[in-house]
Design a protein around this motif. Structure first.
Motif, PDB file in Angstrom:
ATOM      1  N   ARG A   1       0.807  -1.221   0.000  1.00 50.17           N
ATOM      2  CA  ARG A   1       0.000   0.000   0.000  1.00 50.17           C
ATOM      3  C   ARG A   1       0.839   1.269   0.000  1.00 50.17           C
ATOM      4  O   ARG A   1       0.630   2.163  -0.814  1.00 50.17           O
ATOM      5  N   ALA A   2       1.752   1.386   0.938  1.00 48.45           N
ATOM      6  CA  ALA A   2       2.390   2.672   1.213  1.00 48.45           C
ATOM      7  C   ALA A   2       3.385   3.106   0.148  1.00 48.45           C
ATOM      8  O   ALA A   2       3.765   4.285   0.115  1.00 48.45           O
ATOM      9  N   TYR A   3       3.825   2.196  -0.726  1.00 49.73           N
ATOM     10  CA  TYR A   3       4.895   2.517  -1.669  1.00 49.73           C
ATOM     11  C   TYR A   3       4.481   2.323  -3.131  1.00 49.73           C
ATOM     12  O   TYR A   3       5.295   2.483  -4.030  1.00 49.73           O
ATOM     13  N   ARG A   4       3.233   1.988  -3.373  1.00 47.05           N
ATOM     14  CA  ARG A   4       2.791   1.659  -4.731  1.00 47.05           C
ATOM     15  C   ARG A   4       2.651   2.911  -5.589  1.00 47.05           C
ATOM     16  O   ARG A   4       2.524   4.030  -5.107  1.00 47.05           O
ATOM     17  N   ASP A   5       2.626   2.679  -6.913  1.00 44.45           N
ATOM     18  CA  ASP A   5       2.294   3.752  -7.834  1.00 44.45           C
ATOM     19  C   ASP A   5       0.775   3.869  -7.935  1.00 44.45           C
ATOM     20  O   ASP A   5       0.030   3.078  -7.347  1.00 44.45           O
ATOM     21  N   ALA A   6       0.305   4.857  -8.660  1.00 49.93           N
ATOM     22  CA  ALA A   6      -1.125   5.084  -8.789  1.00 49.93           C
ATOM     23  C   ALA A   6      -1.783   3.948  -9.562  1.00 49.93           C
ATOM     24  O   ALA A   6      -1.187   3.379 -10.492  1.00 49.93           O
ATOM     25  N   ASN A   7      -2.999   3.599  -9.178  1.00 45.66           N
ATOM     26  CA  ASN A   7      -3.763   2.611  -9.933  1.00 45.66           C
ATOM     27  C   ASN A   7      -4.019   3.146 -11.349  1.00 45.66           C
ATOM     28  O   ASN A   7      -4.376   4.310 -11.527  1.00 45.66           O
ATOM     29  N   SER A   8      -3.850   2.278 -12.331  1.00 46.13           N
ATOM     30  CA  SER A   8      -3.972   2.660 -13.731  1.00 46.13           C
ATOM     31  C   SER A   8      -4.324   1.402 -14.519  1.00 46.13           C
ATOM     32  O   SER A   8      -4.422   0.307 -13.952  1.00 46.13           O
ATOM     33  N   PRO A   9      -4.491   1.504 -15.841  1.00 37.56           N
ATOM     34  CA  PRO A   9      -4.729   0.283 -16.626  1.00 37.56           C
ATOM     35  C   PRO A   9      -3.567  -0.707 -16.599  1.00 37.56           C
ATOM     36  O   PRO A   9      -3.734  -1.875 -16.966  1.00 37.56           O
ATOM     37  N   GLY A  10      -2.384  -0.267 -16.160  1.00 38.37           N
ATOM     38  CA  GLY A  10      -1.273  -1.194 -15.955  1.00 38.37           C
ATOM     39  C   GLY A  10      -0.620  -1.704 -17.218  1.00 38.37           C
ATOM     40  O   GLY A  10      -0.117  -2.826 -17.246  1.00 38.37           O
ATOM     41  N   ARG A  11      -0.566  -0.878 -18.249  1.00 41.92           N
ATOM     42  CA  ARG A  11       0.027  -1.307 -19.526  1.00 41.92           C
ATOM     43  C   ARG A  11       1.379  -0.637 -19.793  1.00 41.92           C
ATOM     44  O   ARG A  11       1.880  -0.669 -20.914  1.00 41.92           O
ATOM     45  N   GLN A  12       1.987  -0.020 -18.789  1.00 38.67           N
ATOM     46  CA  GLN A  12       3.250   0.678 -19.014  1.00 38.67           C
ATOM     47  C   GLN A  12       4.356  -0.306 -19.390  1.00 38.67           C
ATOM     48  O   GLN A  12       4.506  -1.345 -18.746  1.00 38.67           O
ATOM     49  N   PRO A  13       5.162   0.029 -20.404  1.00 38.20           N
ATOM     50  CA  PRO A  13       6.279  -0.865 -20.769  1.00 38.20           C
ATOM     51  C   PRO A  13       7.441  -0.777 -19.787  1.00 38.20           C
ATOM     52  O   PRO A  13       8.338  -1.626 -19.805  1.00 38.20           O
ATOM     53  N   GLU A  14       7.447   0.266 -18.924  1.00 46.49           N
ATOM     54  CA  GLU A  14       8.464   0.399 -17.888  1.00 46.49           C
ATOM     55  C   GLU A  14       7.763   0.741 -16.585  1.00 46.49           C
ATOM     56  O   GLU A  14       6.835   1.549 -16.561  1.00 46.49           O
ATOM     57  N   ASN A  15       8.210   0.140 -15.498  1.00 49.62           N
ATOM     58  CA  ASN A  15       7.613   0.416 -14.185  1.00 49.62           C
ATOM     59  C   ASN A  15       8.571  -0.058 -13.112  1.00 49.62           C
ATOM     60  O   ASN A  15       8.842  -1.250 -12.993  1.00 49.62           O
ATOM     61  N   THR A  16       9.090   0.871 -12.329  1.00 50.13           N
ATOM     62  CA  THR A  16      10.016   0.497 -11.256  1.00 50.13           C
ATOM     63  C   THR A  16       9.366   0.573  -9.879  1.00 50.13           C
ATOM     64  O   THR A  16       9.862  -0.015  -8.924  1.00 50.13           O
ATOM     65  N   GLN A  17       8.249   1.293  -9.762  1.00 46.53           N
ATOM     66  CA  GLN A  17       7.612   1.474  -8.465  1.00 46.53           C
ATOM     67  C   GLN A  17       6.772   0.266  -8.080  1.00 46.53           C
ATOM     68  O   GLN A  17       6.838  -0.232  -6.965  1.00 46.53           O
ATOM     69  N   GLY A  18       5.917  -0.223  -9.016  1.00 44.48           N
ATOM     70  CA  GLY A  18       5.097  -1.395  -8.763  1.00 44.48           C
ATOM     71  C   GLY A  18       4.199  -1.212  -7.551  1.00 44.48           C
ATOM     72  O   GLY A  18       3.683  -0.134  -7.290  1.00 44.48           O
ATOM     73  N   ILE A  19       4.002  -2.284  -6.797  1.00 51.58           N
ATOM     74  CA  ILE A  19       3.221  -2.179  -5.565  1.00 51.58           C
ATOM     75  C   ILE A  19       4.108  -2.192  -4.324  1.00 51.58           C
ATOM     76  O   ILE A  19       3.621  -1.961  -3.215  1.00 51.58           O
ATOM     77  N   LEU A  20       5.409  -2.435  -4.500  1.00 49.61           N
ATOM     78  CA  LEU A  20       6.316  -2.522  -3.353  1.00 49.61           C
ATOM     79  C   LEU A  20       7.217  -1.308  -3.211  1.00 49.61           C
ATOM     80  O   LEU A  20       7.680  -1.016  -2.101  1.00 49.61           O
ATOM     81  N   GLY A  21       7.496  -0.613  -4.309  1.00 48.04           N
ATOM     82  CA  GLY A  21       8.498   0.435  -4.276  1.00 48.04           C
ATOM     83  C   GLY A  21       9.890  -0.156  -4.376  1.00 48.04           C
ATOM     84  O   GLY A  21      10.124  -1.337  -4.070  1.00 48.04           O
ATOM     85  N   ALA A  22      10.849   0.648  -4.786  1.00 48.13           N
ATOM     86  CA  ALA A  22      12.204   0.152  -5.028  1.00 48.13           C
ATOM     87  C   ALA A  22      12.899  -0.289  -3.743  1.00 48.13           C
ATOM     88  O   ALA A  22      13.581  -1.320  -3.709  1.00 48.13           O
ATOM     89  N   GLU A  23      12.745   0.472  -2.658  1.00 52.57           N
ATOM     90  CA  GLU A  23      13.458   0.149  -1.416  1.00 52.57           C
ATOM     91  C   GLU A  23      12.948  -1.160  -0.811  1.00 52.57           C
ATOM     92  O   GLU A  23      13.745  -2.000  -0.366  1.00 52.57           O
ATOM     93  N   GLN A  24      11.622  -1.347  -0.789  1.00 50.34           N
ATOM     94  CA  GLN A  24      11.080  -2.580  -0.219  1.00 50.34           C
ATOM     95  C   GLN A  24      11.449  -3.787  -1.079  1.00 50.34           C
ATOM     96  O   GLN A  24      11.749  -4.861  -0.547  1.00 50.34           O
ATOM     97  N   LEU A  25      11.433  -3.626  -2.395  1.00 45.99           N
ATOM     98  CA  LEU A  25      11.828  -4.730  -3.278  1.00 45.99           C
ATOM     99  C   LEU A  25      13.274  -5.132  -3.015  1.00 45.99           C
ATOM    100  O   LEU A  25      13.590  -6.336  -2.925  1.00 45.99           O
ATOM    101  N   ALA A  26      14.162  -4.154  -2.882  1.00 53.38           N
ATOM    102  CA  ALA A  26      15.571  -4.468  -2.605  1.00 53.38           C
ATOM    103  C   ALA A  26      15.706  -5.189  -1.275  1.00 53.38           C
ATOM    104  O   ALA A  26      16.488  -6.145  -1.143  1.00 53.38           O
ATOM    105  N   TRP A  27      14.953  -4.729  -0.271  1.00 51.59           N
ATOM    106  CA  TRP A  27      14.959  -5.405   1.035  1.00 51.59           C
ATOM    107  C   TRP A  27      14.497  -6.843   0.900  1.00 51.59           C
ATOM    108  O   TRP A  27      15.110  -7.761   1.470  1.00 51.59           O
ATOM    109  N   LEU A  28      13.407  -7.089   0.178  1.00 52.39           N
ATOM    110  CA  LEU A  28      12.864  -8.437   0.044  1.00 52.39           C
ATOM    111  C   LEU A  28      13.853  -9.353  -0.659  1.00 52.39           C
ATOM    112  O   LEU A  28      14.075 -10.496  -0.230  1.00 52.39           O
ATOM    113  N   LYS A  29      14.476  -8.885  -1.727  1.00 50.52           N
ATOM    114  CA  LYS A  29      15.486  -9.692  -2.415  1.00 50.52           C
ATOM    115  C   LYS A  29      16.621 -10.055  -1.464  1.00 50.52           C
ATOM    116  O   LYS A  29      17.078 -11.203  -1.407  1.00 50.52           O
ATOM    117  N   ARG A  30      17.083  -9.074  -0.724  1.00 58.37           N
ATOM    118  CA  ARG A  30      18.209  -9.288   0.182  1.00 58.37           C
ATOM    119  C   ARG A  30      17.859 -10.286   1.281  1.00 58.37           C
ATOM    120  O   ARG A  30      18.627 -11.222   1.569  1.00 58.37           O
TER     121      ARG A  30
END
Length: 524
Positions: free
Chosen positions: A323-352
């Motif tokens: 919730r707290a780090y997601r991008d805006a709700n949209s049709p979701g057809r972007q060819p590039e997206n780094t924010q997603g529903i987790l945000g970059a920092e949370q994604l890096a934490w989860l991978k680690r």
């Protein structure tokens, strides 16, 4: 399951005794949030106790007082409380809505801990209210003990609140009897955007009657209204009894604020005078922090929801915040997206943290399903999947990145658990069926609601190759608890074999679907 039989029998006796003590905690239909100066007598903890984020040596105890009071926790190895250890907690007051948490540290691993919370007059520590009792078991460092837990979400939603004639939130009593080591609440702990009416007419002409409090007659906007939504749920006897005996891992989803919210959103909903969702979310986050036994949150609304809880050699639970780090709700057809529903920092934490984990099983507690198409209105998408079965687009790009990391780092034993969609199902994801193929097969299990409206099944998105061997959902929208379709899941990890058994269950003790997963296998 290779559990110590003496331990299990001893704990069952504990549960029976604590149930009787907890059942004595009765509240009026409307629990007062009265100012302290209007009260007389001794401090009272009528909202029960909770324990959260338990480890091998620690746990976090929560309580709410009806006035300013010093929180004191006593722990012992037996119910007799001979030679108890005393923990002095904070003085609770109006700044935290009279809630407080006390961290217990240095506890013995794999042991049953009996505790009682006393609330003392800050000016006269000898004046204490009646103690409120609870029990929990610290995480065992020994594999042979095994792990058992339940999960679900979605409580008091879509107009379905506490109905004493239905047994209140009776599903919690059923889950308590399954004797889990902990409960994973997958979000929608409250429905801040869901006012309650005193009665609802059911399809058969009968009447569902809700307990209603002033805060639940409108959508929550003020901090006190968000707090009131949490207090409302604690009116339920079965929920308080459950909390006194089963530790909780809490995460949040959308309805702690409002349906399908995202950062930066500006509302057009006429029910709200405050249109800025970021303002509402800050108030909601503070109330969530005050009413949840989560160590990474503080009542000033700082800190984070996402974290990892380690349950010995068999299990790590990765709790996400979608919730707290997601991008805006949209049709979701972007060819590039780094924010997603987790945000970059949370994604890096989860991978680690996934890479560091040495547990046999890595449960990823995600408050949104992955391959189910969850809409937001007529064109936007609320979740990850957006209905195009082709290559990843929009938020799917972030998921593809994570799944690729799991495969290339040879991380085994990942299982995804979620709620959110108000039915129960099992999905198996396989690159052999997928448009995106650079990942290892895995399972996702969905359960809920606990006490809310149930909804028809959503369609699957083929990008990650999901197959659905089981689903149970009603044929129409907002089917109430009186008609069934209230669900929870159970996970049982055997200490000897390491096998994980996942059961999808319905209120009434029916096991609907069972899947046994073997450790270390890919594509099962």
């Amino acid at each position: 399951m290779a559990r110590d039989s003496g331990r299990r029998m001893g704990r069952r006796a504990v549960l029976r005794g604590s149930a009787a003590a907890s059942a004595a905690l009765t509240l009026p239909s409307v629990a007062p949030a009265a100012p302290a100066q209007a009260l007389s007598g001794r401090p009272n903890a009528r909202w029960g106790v909770q324990v959260g984020d338990v480890t091998t040596s620690s746990g976090l105890v929560w309580v709410r007082s009806d006035r300013p009071a010093r929180m004191i926790v006593e722990t012992a190895a037996t119910e007799s409380f001979s030679r108890p250890h005393r923990w002095h907690g904070p003085v609770v007051g109006p700044g935290t809505d009279f809630t407080g948490r006390t961290a217990l540290r240095g506890l013995p691993s794999g042991s049953q801990v009996h505790y009682r919370v006393l609330l003392a007059d800050p000016d006269d520590p000898r004046r204490t209210g009646e103690p409120v009792h609870g029990t929990f078991r610290t995480v065992s460092a020994r594999r042979r003990e095994g792990v058992r837990f339940v999960w679900s979400g979605d409580l008091a939603g879509q107009g379905w609140g506490i109905n004493p004639d239905h047994g209140g939130f009776r599903i919690f009593e059923e889950m308590r009897r399954r004797d889990p080591d902990f409960f994973l609440c997958s979000g929608d702990n409250i429905y801040a955007d869901g006012p309650l009416a005193e009665s609802v007419t059911l399809p058969d002409g009968s009447t569902w009657r809700n307990v209603v409090t002033p805060e639940k007659t409108k959508v929550a906007e003020s901090l006190d209204e968000f707090r009131g939504a949490f207090r409302y749920n604690l009116l339920d006897t079965a929920l308080r009894r459950f909390h006194s005996q089963v530790p909780v891992i809490s995460q949040w989803d959308d309805h702690e604020v409002l349906n399908n919210w995202y950062p930066g959103e500006i509302l057009t909903d006429a029910r709200y005078t405050e249109k800025n969702v970021d303002v509402l979310a800050a108030r909601a986050r503070r109330a969530f922090a005050e009413y949840s036994p989560v160590g990474t949150l503080r009542p000033d609304a700082q800190g984070r929801v996402y974290r990892v809880l380690r349950h010995g050699p068999l299990l790590d639970v990765f709790v996400l915040d979608c919730r707290a780090y997601r991008d805006a709700n949209s049709p979701g057809r972007q060819p590039e997206n780094t924010q997603g529903i987790l945000g970059a920092e949370q994604l890096a934490w989860l991978k680690r943290e996934l890479s560091r984990s040495r547990a046999v099983w890595k449960v990823i507690a995600c408050d949104m399903p992955l391959g189910l198409v969850v809409p937001d209105g007529t064109t936007a998408i609320e979740g990850v999947a957006q209905g195009d079965p082709g290559v990843p687009l929009g938020r799917e790009l972030q998921l593809a990145d994570l799944l690729r990391h799991i495969k290339h780092r040879k991380i085994t034993g990942t299982v995804w658990l979620t709620a959110d969609v108000h039915y129960t199902s099992a999905q198996h994801y396989d690159p052999a069926r997928a448009a995106f193929k650079d990942f290892a097969p895995f399972w996702e299990f969905v359960s809920g609601p606990l006490n809310a409206g149930a909804y028809p099944a959503l369609k699957l998105d083929g990008t990650f190759g999901p197959e659905q061997p089981f689903v149970k959902a009603p044929p129409r929208a907002n089917v109430g608890p009186a008609e069934g379709f209230q669900f929870y899941g159970e996970v049982d990890i055997d200490g000897d074999s390491g096998e994980m058994t996942v059961r999808l269950c319905e209120d009434g003790a029916a096991v609907l679907y069972t899947k046994v997963l073997r450790p270390g296998l890919v594509g099962q």
